[in-house]
Design a protein around this motif. Structure first.
Motif, PDB file in Angstrom:
ATOM      1  N   SER A 106      87.917  22.959 100.374  1.00  0.00           N
ATOM      2  CA  SER A 106      86.679  23.340 101.062  1.00  0.00           C
ATOM      3  C   SER A 106      86.361  22.350 102.170  1.00  0.00           C
ATOM      4  N   LEU A 107      86.487  21.070 101.861  1.00  0.00           N
ATOM      5  CA  LEU A 107      86.187  20.026 102.846  1.00  0.00           C
ATOM      6  C   LEU A 107      87.166  20.050 104.004  1.00  0.00           C
ATOM      7  N   ASN A 108      88.460  20.105 103.697  1.00  0.00           N
ATOM      8  CA  ASN A 108      89.462  20.046 104.767  1.00  0.00           C
ATOM      9  C   ASN A 108      89.411  21.283 105.659  1.00  0.00           C
ATOM     10  N   ALA A 109      89.179  22.451 105.067  1.00  0.00           N
ATOM     11  CA  ALA A 109      89.082  23.670 105.869  1.00  0.00           C
ATOM     12  C   ALA A 109      87.845  23.627 106.754  1.00  0.00           C
ATOM     13  N   ALA A 110      86.729  23.154 106.205  1.00  0.00           N
ATOM     14  CA  ALA A 110      85.497  23.065 106.998  1.00  0.00           C
ATOM     15  C   ALA A 110      85.677  22.079 108.151  1.00  0.00           C
ATOM     16  N   ASN A 111      86.291  20.939 107.875  1.00  0.00           N
ATOM     17  CA  ASN A 111      86.539  19.975 108.947  1.00  0.00           C
ATOM     18  C   ASN A 111      87.419  20.588 110.032  1.00  0.00           C
ATOM     19  N   ALA A 112      88.454  21.307 109.635  1.00  0.00           N
ATOM     20  CA  ALA A 112      89.349  21.934 110.612  1.00  0.00           C
ATOM     21  C   ALA A 112      88.598  22.962 111.456  1.00  0.00           C
ATOM     22  N   ALA A 113      87.694  23.727 110.831  1.00  0.00           N
ATOM     23  CA  ALA A 113      86.905  24.697 111.589  1.00  0.00           C
ATOM     24  C   ALA A 113      85.999  23.999 112.595  1.00  0.00           C
ATOM     25  N   LEU A 114      85.468  22.847 112.221  1.00  0.00           N
ATOM     26  CA  LEU A 114      84.627  22.089 113.141  1.00  0.00           C
ATOM     27  C   LEU A 114      85.461  21.501 114.281  1.00  0.00           C
ATOM     28  N   CYS A 115      86.693  21.134 113.974  1.00  0.00           N
ATOM     29  CA  CYS A 115      87.607  20.688 115.035  1.00  0.00           C
ATOM     30  C   CYS A 115      87.872  21.843 116.004  1.00  0.00           C
ATOM     31  N   ALA A 116      87.973  23.061 115.476  1.00  0.00           N
ATOM     32  CA  ALA A 116      88.163  24.234 116.329  1.00  0.00           C
ATOM     33  C   ALA A 116      86.943  24.467 117.209  1.00  0.00           C
ATOM     34  N   GLN A 117      85.763  24.112 116.714  1.00  0.00           N
ATOM     35  CA  GLN A 117      84.544  24.239 117.517  1.00  0.00           C
ATOM     36  C   GLN A 117      84.637  23.388 118.784  1.00  0.00           C
ATOM     37  N   ASP A 118      85.231  22.226 118.675  1.00  0.00           N
ATOM     38  CA  ASP A 118      85.404  21.366 119.859  1.00  0.00           C
ATOM     39  C   ASP A 118      86.243  22.057 120.923  1.00  0.00           C
ATOM     40  N   ALA A 119      87.141  22.913 120.485  1.00  0.00           N
ATOM     41  CA  ALA A 119      87.999  23.640 121.423  1.00  0.00           C
ATOM     42  C   ALA A 119      87.399  24.987 121.820  1.00  0.00           C
ATOM     43  N   GLY A 120      86.161  25.275 121.383  1.00  0.00           N
ATOM     44  CA  GLY A 120      85.531  26.548 121.691  1.00  0.00           C
ATOM     45  C   GLY A 120      86.126  27.716 120.938  1.00  0.00           C
ATOM     46  N   LYS A 121      86.743  27.459 119.770  1.00  0.00           N
ATOM     47  CA  LYS A 121      87.450  28.514 119.038  1.00  0.00           C
ATOM     48  C   LYS A 121      87.033  28.546 117.572  1.00  0.00           C
ATOM     49  N   PHE A 122      85.798  28.166 117.301  1.00  0.00           N
ATOM     50  CA  PHE A 122      85.333  28.163 115.911  1.00  0.00           C
ATOM     51  C   PHE A 122      85.395  29.554 115.302  1.00  0.00           C
ATOM     52  N   ARG A 123      84.838  30.552 115.976  1.00  0.00           N
ATOM     53  CA  ARG A 123      84.760  31.882 115.388  1.00  0.00           C
ATOM     54  C   ARG A 123      86.155  32.436 115.093  1.00  0.00           C
ATOM     55  N   ALA A 124      87.053  32.257 116.023  1.00  0.00           N
ATOM     56  CA  ALA A 124      88.406  32.784 115.825  1.00  0.00           C
ATOM     57  C   ALA A 124      89.100  32.117 114.636  1.00  0.00           C
ATOM     58  N   TYR A 125      88.991  30.800 114.538  1.00  0.00           N
ATOM     59  CA  TYR A 125      89.661  30.083 113.445  1.00  0.00           C
ATOM     60  C   TYR A 125      88.938  30.329 112.121  1.00  0.00           C
ATOM     61  N   HIS A 126      87.630  30.395 112.156  1.00  0.00           N
ATOM     62  CA  HIS A 126      86.827  30.741 110.979  1.00  0.00           C
ATOM     63  C   HIS A 126      87.328  32.052 110.376  1.00  0.00           C
ATOM     64  N   ASP A 127      87.549  33.054 111.231  1.00  0.00           N
ATOM     65  CA  ASP A 127      87.992  34.362 110.752  1.00  0.00           C
ATOM     66  C   ASP A 127      89.417  34.302 110.207  1.00  0.00           C
ATOM     67  N   VAL A 128      90.272  33.516 110.838  1.00  0.00           N
ATOM     68  CA  VAL A 128      91.650  33.362 110.359  1.00  0.00           C
ATOM     69  C   VAL A 128      91.659  32.731 108.967  1.00  0.00           C
ATOM     70  N   LEU A 129      90.825  31.715 108.754  1.00  0.00           N
ATOM     71  CA  LEU A 129      90.781  31.059 107.446  1.00  0.00           C
ATOM     72  C   LEU A 129      90.382  32.046 106.353  1.00  0.00           C
ATOM     73  N   TYR A 130      89.385  32.875 106.615  1.00  0.00           N
ATOM     74  CA  TYR A 130      88.976  33.846 105.600  1.00  0.00           C
ATOM     75  C   TYR A 130      90.019  34.943 105.417  1.00  0.00           C
ATOM     76  N   SER A 131      90.713  35.304 106.479  1.00  0.00           N
ATOM     77  CA  SER A 131      91.752  36.324 106.363  1.00  0.00           C
ATOM     78  C   SER A 131      92.967  35.815 105.587  1.00  0.00           C
ATOM     79  N   HIS A 132      93.098  34.490 105.467  1.00  0.00           N
ATOM     80  CA  HIS A 132      94.238  33.893 104.751  1.00  0.00           C
ATOM     81  C   HIS A 132      93.757  33.016 103.601  1.00  0.00           C
TER      82      HIS A 132
END
Length: 315
Positions: free
Chosen positions: A142-168
Motif C-alpha cells: 500500500s505504501l510503495n504503490a501510493a508513493n509511486a502514484a505520487l511520483c507519477a503526480q510529479d510527472a502530471g500522470k497521476f490519474r493514468a498511473y492510478h488507473d493502471v495500478l487498480y487495473s493490475h
C-alpha cells in the motif's frame, strides 16, 4: 604487591564490572523493545486500523521525506492529490488503499463516469491515499504503490498511473506492490512516465511521509474504511442505502452544476494512460456498501475502521 598495583587492578575490575552492567542493561532494553513490538502487533490485528494508523509514522527521524509534497498536492493535516478542474462545481473526495479489493471494485465501476465529469470541468476529485492493509495484514505494498502514484503526480500522470495500478491489482494476500521493480514495470504502461526522475522517486520512497500523514488523517477522521467516497461532503455510502450507481453520481454532479460554469484547466494532467476503459463496467453497474475485511459489517452496524467499508459494486 604494591598499593599502586593493587589500586590499578581494582580499578580495572571495576571498569569491567561497569561495562558488563551496561551490556546487561542494553540487552534488557532490547528484550523490552521486542516484547513491546509484539504487543503492538497483537493490538493492530485485534483493533484494526485505528490502532495501527494512530502509531504510523512515529519513531522516524526528521528527513526531507517528512515534508516532501508532490506537485500541486495539498498539504496540511489531510494531504491529497487533486484531479480535474480546480473550479469545478462539485468535489469528489476519495480515501483509498491500492491493495483494497473494494477500492478496485469502486474504481472499475465508476471510472468512466468520473473521468467524463472531470474532463468536462464539472467535477474535481481529491485522492487521499492510505495504507490500511499494510497495517492490518503486513507488508509495504500500500505504501510503495501510493508513493509511486505520487511520483507519477510529479510527472502530471497521476490519474493514468492510478488507473493502471487498480487495473493490475494483485490478490489482497499477495503483497506484489511491495516490489518497487514491479511498480516501475507497470509504469511502462503509461506513456512517458518511466524516466530517471520517476525511477529515483519510487526507489527512494520520496513521498512515504506524505502517505503516512494521509493515513494518520484517516485514522482520526472517524471514517470506517476504504473506499470512503464523498460528493460535496456527503458520504455516498449513506445515500440510497449505499446503492449509488455511476448514473446516480452523474446526475448528482450535473444537478449541482446547473446554472454554473464548468471549471477551468485540469489541475492534474492525465495523458498517456494505457487503455483499460473497454474492460471496465459501464455506468449501469450497481454499487453497494461492502466490506472485504473478514468479520466486517455494513455501515449501519457499530463503528470500527477497516478496509472495504465504502461504496463498491454489487455482486
Amino acid at each position: 604487591m604494591s598499593q599502586k598495583n593493587h589500586e590499578g587492578k581494582r580499578t580495572a575490575r571495576e571498569r569491567m564490572q561497569e561495562q558488563r552492567e551496561k551490556e546487561r542493561a542494553r540487552a534488557r532494553r532490547r528484550r523490552q523493545a521486542v516484547v513491546a513490538g509484539s504487543v503492538v502487533a497483537v493490538l493492530a490485528v485485534a483493533g484494526g486500523i485505528a490502532v495501527w494508523a494512530t502509531s504510523s509514522g512515529s519513531g522516524k527521524s526528521s528527513s526531507d521525506n517528512e515534508t516532501a509534497r508532490p506537485r500541486q498536492a495539498s498539504g496540511g493535516s489531510r494531504p491529497a492529490i487533486p484531479v480535474g478542474a480546480p473550479g469545478a462545481p462539485s468535489t469528489l473526495t476519495v480515501w483509498e488503499d491500492f491493495r483494497c479489493p473494494a477500492c478496485q471494485q469502486f474504481e472499475t465501476a465508476f471510472r468512466p463516469v468520473v473521468h467524463e465529469l472531470e474532463d468536462s470541468g464539472r467535477l474535481k476529485s481529491e485522492y487521499h491515499l492510505v495504507t490500511i492493509i499494510d497495517g492490518n495484514a503486513g507488508g509495504k505494498g500500500s505504501l510503495n504503490a501510493a508513493n509511486a502514484a505520487l511520483c507519477a503526480q510529479d510527472a502530471g500522470k497521476f490519474r493514468a498511473y492510478h488507473d493502471v495500478l487498480y487495473s493490475h491489482q494483485p490478490p489482497e494476500t499477495q503483497d506484489k506492490f511491495a516490489d518497487k521493480q514491479h511498480l516501475l514495470q507497470l509504469a511502462g504502461k503509461v506513456k512517458g512516465l518511466t524516466t530517471p526522475a520517476f525511477t529515483t522517486c519510487v526507489n527512494d520512497g520520496r513521498y512515504d511521509r506524505f502517505v503516512e500523514k494521509s493515513t494518520d488523517a484517516f485514522a482520526q477522521s472517524g471514517y470506517r474504511g476504504t473506499p470512503t467516497v464523498l460528493l460535496n461532503g456527503k458520504d455516498l455510502a449513506k445515500e440510497k442505502g449505499g446503492r449509488i450507481t455511476p448514473a446516480d453520481l452523474k446526475k448528482m454532479v450535473l444537478d449541482a452544476a446547473k446554472g454554473k460554469q464548468p471549471g477551468g484547466k485540469s489541475a492534474s494532467p492525465h495523458p498517456g494512460a494505457a487503455s483499460t476503459r473497454g474492460k471496465q463496467a459501464g455506468p449501469g453497474a450497481s454499487p453497494q456498501v461492502r466490506h472485504s475485511a473478514p468479520g466486517a459489517v455494513p455501515s449501519a452496524a457499530p463503528q470500527g475502521q477497516q478496509h472495504g467499508a465504502g461504496v463498491a459494486p454489487a455482486s
